[in-house]
Design a protein around this motif. Sequence first.
Motif, short mmCIF file in Angstrom:
data_model
loop_
_atom_site.label_atom_id
_atom_site.label_comp_id
_atom_site.label_asym_id
_atom_site.label_seq_id
_atom_site.Cartn_x
_atom_site.Cartn_y
_atom_site.Cartn_z
N ASN A 17 0.84 -1.20 0.00
CA ASN A 17 0.00 0.00 0.00
C ASN A 17 0.87 1.25 0.00
O ASN A 17 2.09 1.18 0.20
CB ASN A 17 -0.98 0.01 1.19
CG ASN A 17 -0.27 -0.03 2.53
OD1 ASN A 17 0.62 0.78 2.81
ND2 ASN A 17 -0.63 -1.00 3.39
N SER A 33 0.92 8.65 -3.62
CA SER A 33 -0.27 8.48 -4.45
C SER A 33 -0.21 9.38 -5.69
O SER A 33 -0.55 8.96 -6.80
CB SER A 33 -1.52 8.79 -3.63
OG SER A 33 -2.68 8.65 -4.42
N SER A 37 -0.09 8.17 -9.65
CA SER A 37 -1.07 8.67 -10.61
C SER A 37 -0.37 9.33 -11.80
O SER A 37 -0.78 9.16 -12.96
CB SER A 37 -2.01 9.69 -9.94
OG SER A 37 -2.78 9.06 -8.93
N ARG A 50 -7.80 0.18 -7.24
CA ARG A 50 -7.91 0.65 -5.86
C ARG A 50 -9.06 -0.08 -5.19
O ARG A 50 -10.22 0.10 -5.55
CB ARG A 50 -8.15 2.16 -5.82
CG ARG A 50 -6.89 3.02 -5.86
CD ARG A 50 -6.22 3.03 -7.20
NE ARG A 50 -5.17 4.09 -7.29
CZ ARG A 50 -4.39 4.24 -8.32
NH1 ARG A 50 -4.50 3.43 -9.37
NH2 ARG A 50 -3.49 5.22 -8.33
N LEU A 55 -4.33 -2.57 -2.61
CA LEU A 55 -4.03 -2.37 -4.02
C LEU A 55 -3.90 -3.71 -4.74
O LEU A 55 -3.26 -4.63 -4.23
CB LEU A 55 -2.73 -1.58 -4.19
CG LEU A 55 -2.71 -0.17 -3.57
CD1 LEU A 55 -1.30 0.41 -3.65
CD2 LEU A 55 -3.70 0.73 -4.30
#
Length: 296
Positions: A17, A33, A37, A50, A55
């Motif tokens: 994670n 994060s 992305s 997600r 994950l």
Amino acid sequence: MDWDKIRLFYEVVSAGNFTRAGEKLGVNQSSVSRQISALENDLKVPLFHRHPRGLVLTEHGDVLFRAAQDIRLRLDETRQRLTETSERPAGDLRVTATVGIGGIWLARRITEFMDLYPEVRIQLILTNDELDLAMREADIAIRLRLPAQPDLIQRRLFTIQYHAYASHAYIERCGEPETIADLDNHSILCLGGDQPSFILDLHRLTTLGRNPRDPRPSRFVVNDSLALRQAIENGAGIGMAPDYAMSTNPRVKQVLRDEEMPTLDSYLVYPEEMRSVARVQVFRDFLVSKAQRWDF
């Protein structure tokens, strides 16, 4: 692809994670994060599902993870090889030297070095040409003059003494010269051909004690120092040779002992970037120890 983002992706998959990955890397979860992305935007594919439980890699994510894992393994192997290179003497070592000093002085000692360092493989390149060490034509060189390149490390090894030699058979047949003038009545052997001038200057028996414009004739001229020594040894005449090659030869005798003869300094040379390579270090130390003990 941005390697920093790939490395972050690898750590996220390994940790499971964003939070644990951020803790390992010293960054916060939101930063992790955002970078994941951004990586997905760069690649234009989703890498994770997600899920409330964590994950889950997508098919594209699994492909990327396998590639990142392979890169990580290769980097670890490379790091290990670099550590071995700097800490343990191993691998190929290309050494260049002149035909004379490499084929005689060094060749006589190379067995001892190989016994001491069995994981080092020596490639000895004998040539009177000065190979370009900066271009990796060789790793280390024994030179007979200081290098012109400023980025090479140089270490003086020893002074090579040159003297006039003749075989016992020749002296029995033609007599021994007592003075320089006596050379006029002897067979003179010389090194010639396409050699550096500082090498040719060592073989000056034709002009010793005479006007350089009026040299005494040579009976034999050869462009190879080994062939010259063979001719001396086999009684063809008197010639110049280095003491390291002739002083222990029972078939020859040094003549004109009271005359001042030329000398030449030898140098160990290698590139700056090879300084920390273990096989270069131990080879350098081995040769220096031999030179300091006058092991000729």
